[in-house]
Design a protein around this motif. Structure first.
Motif, mmCIF file in Angstrom:
data_model
loop_
_atom_site.group_PDB
_atom_site.id
_atom_site.type_symbol
_atom_site.label_atom_id
_atom_site.label_comp_id
_atom_site.label_asym_id
_atom_site.label_seq_id
_atom_site.Cartn_x
_atom_site.Cartn_y
_atom_site.Cartn_z
ATOM 1 N N SER A 193 0.825 -1.212 0.000
ATOM 2 C CA SER A 193 0.000 0.000 0.000
ATOM 3 C C SER A 193 0.858 1.259 0.000
ATOM 4 N N LEU A 194 2.086 1.164 0.511
ATOM 5 C CA LEU A 194 2.976 2.320 0.542
ATOM 6 C C LEU A 194 3.526 2.666 -0.831
ATOM 7 N N GLU A 195 3.314 1.787 -1.805
ATOM 8 C CA GLU A 195 3.728 2.038 -3.188
ATOM 9 C C GLU A 195 2.546 2.405 -4.078
ATOM 10 N N ALA A 196 1.349 2.464 -3.485
ATOM 11 C CA ALA A 196 0.135 2.656 -4.270
ATOM 12 C C ALA A 196 -0.041 4.117 -4.664
ATOM 13 N N ARG A 197 0.038 4.368 -5.940
ATOM 14 C CA ARG A 197 -0.207 5.692 -6.520
ATOM 15 C C ARG A 197 -0.467 5.498 -8.003
ATOM 16 N N GLU A 230 -6.833 -0.156 -9.614
ATOM 17 C CA GLU A 230 -6.802 -0.109 -8.146
ATOM 18 C C GLU A 230 -5.858 0.980 -7.640
ATOM 19 N N ASN A 231 -4.725 1.136 -8.277
ATOM 20 C CA ASN A 231 -3.741 2.129 -7.820
ATOM 21 C C ASN A 231 -4.051 3.548 -8.296
ATOM 22 N N ASP A 232 -5.094 3.698 -9.114
ATOM 23 C CA ASP A 232 -5.419 5.010 -9.671
ATOM 24 C C ASP A 232 -6.466 5.766 -8.867
ATOM 25 N N LEU A 233 -6.890 5.204 -7.748
ATOM 26 C CA LEU A 233 -7.991 5.803 -6.991
ATOM 27 C C LEU A 233 -7.543 6.949 -6.089
ATOM 28 N N PHE A 234 -6.268 6.948 -5.687
ATOM 29 C CA PHE A 234 -5.755 7.964 -4.765
ATOM 30 C C PHE A 234 -4.348 8.388 -5.164
ATOM 31 N N ASN A 235 -4.014 9.638 -4.857
ATOM 32 C CA ASN A 235 -2.625 10.070 -4.865
ATOM 33 C C ASN A 235 -2.035 9.790 -3.489
ATOM 34 N N GLN A 236 -0.709 9.718 -3.412
ATOM 35 C CA GLN A 236 -0.064 9.476 -2.137
ATOM 36 C C GLN A 236 1.154 10.387 -2.011
ATOM 37 N N LEU A 237 1.357 10.903 -0.803
ATOM 38 C CA LEU A 237 2.514 11.734 -0.530
ATOM 39 C C LEU A 237 3.780 10.963 -0.888
ATOM 40 N N LYS A 238 4.734 11.651 -1.505
ATOM 41 C CA LYS A 238 5.981 10.983 -1.873
ATOM 42 C C LYS A 238 6.663 10.420 -0.634
ATOM 43 N N ASN A 239 7.019 9.141 -0.709
ATOM 44 C CA ASN A 239 7.634 8.456 0.440
ATOM 45 C C ASN A 239 8.705 7.470 -0.026
ATOM 46 N N PRO A 240 9.734 7.954 -0.728
ATOM 47 C CA PRO A 240 10.765 7.035 -1.214
ATOM 48 C C PRO A 240 11.441 6.292 -0.069
#
Length: 336
Positions: A193-197, A230-240
């Motif tokens: 989930s931490l890679e979901a964007r 599935e991964n297109d539903l939300f943006n996520q803060l950059k967290n490399p």
């Protein structure tokens, strides 16, 4: 400065129902367990100790139910709210071949996304056609056991067909005689989930082999499932990896078993910012089963071999269908 784009006032009533349905689902996903716990505390503090005591007794007696097939309710799964929920995106379940109702199956669902909307819509409600596509099959969506510790919330989860993802729970479902049972596991879990964007094709899968071992021990056929959109539903803060945000998220995941993606998308009355998912279609493709012969004591080599076969089948499923859903020819799954 973010420019706010407000929703028009003349939106059709059915779309408002869809938004309301998804809003309650997002709220329940994020805060349902905490709210139910607070309700229990309020019951105790307001002197209704006898009600609290009866429920505590029930909880004690019923503790293992989430690991023994749960307690689904067809009534709950047919709630009209779930039709509006599915129509919001909309969610589509696509079959590539038949499943034998005399066999048990273990489906690996990919990717996790932020809130696993595709898995819930397809396997916890009756409005995307699972029962018609796969007659004689009963789906069980497996999730973290911690959620079944919360009073009242556990009943809500089980009513939709959600059960624990423990080894005991999986084994119970997949060992039922007569077949017709399908365990669905979101293989990548919180780490994925931490890679979901939008646009991400990263799957946490290389070291996820426990489900393969259980399939071998139970003789359950493996079925890869990929959910486009599935991964297109939300943006996520950059967290490399290596960043402070990612370090905190990983620490939370290792300590609690789940993490907190810092996501955002749209709002209820405007399209610019909020925690509502974007209206993006989800196409969940169920692949062909991989035949698994029962082996109660598989070796590491046998597990690795079947795991490799599964990843190959998942990659093949993705490659066969990606062009239909806007994925470029030079884009491929990335297993980590």
């Amino acid at each position: 400065m973010v420019k706010i784009e407000f929703a028009p006032l003349n939106i059709p009533l059915n779309r408002r129902f869809q938004t309301a349905a998804v809003l309650q689902w997002v709220f329940c996903f994020l805060f349902g367990a905490q709210c139910c716990f607070c309700v229990y505390v309020v019951i105790v503090l307001n002197g209704y100790w006898h009600v609290a005591a009866l429920y505590a007794l029930w909880l004690y007696l019923d503790w293992d139910t989430p690991q023994a097939g749960g307690r689904r309710s067809d009534w709950v799964r047919h709630w009209t709210v779930w039709k509006h929920f599915g129509d919001y995106f909309p969610i589509h379940l696509i079959k590539t071949c038949d499943l034998d109702p005399e066999r048990n199956y273990l489906m690996g669902f990919h990717p996790h996304g932020i809130l696993v909307a595709g898995a819930f819509g397809n396997f916890c409600t009756e409005y995307t056609g699972f029962r018609e596509l796969y007659p004689g099959m009963t789906p069980y969506l497996h999730t973290l056991g911690i959620w079944f510790s919360f009073p009242f919330f556990r009943e809500y989860l089980m009513s939709s067909g959600v059960v624990s993802c423990s080894k005991k729970s999986l084994t119970h479902v997949l060992s039922q005689k007569g077949g017709g049972n399908v365990s669905i596991i979101v293989i990548g879990g919180a780490a994925e989930s931490l890679e979901a964007r939008p646009g991400s094709l990263v799957l946490e899968a290389l070291n996820r082999k426990g489900f393969v071992k259980i399939a071998l021990r139970c003789g359950a056929h493996l079925v890869p499932v990929f959910s486009f959109g599935e991964n297109d539903l939300f943006n996520q803060l950059k967290n490399p990896k290596g960043s402070l945000v990612r370090t905190i998220q990983e620490g939370m995941r290792k300590t609690l078993g789940f993490s907190l993606p810092l996501f955002h998308a749209r709002g209820v009355f405007q399209y610019s910012l909020g925690f509502m998912p974007f209206r993006q279609p989800i196409y969940t493709i169920v692949g062909e089963p991989i035949v698994v012969e029962r082996n109660v004591s598989p070796s590491s080599d046998e597990v690795d071999r079947l795991h490799g076969c599964y990843l190959g089948a998942l990659a093949k499923l993705f490659e066969q269908h990606k062009a239909e859903y806007g994925i470029l020819e030079n884009q491929h799954l990335i297993f980590t």
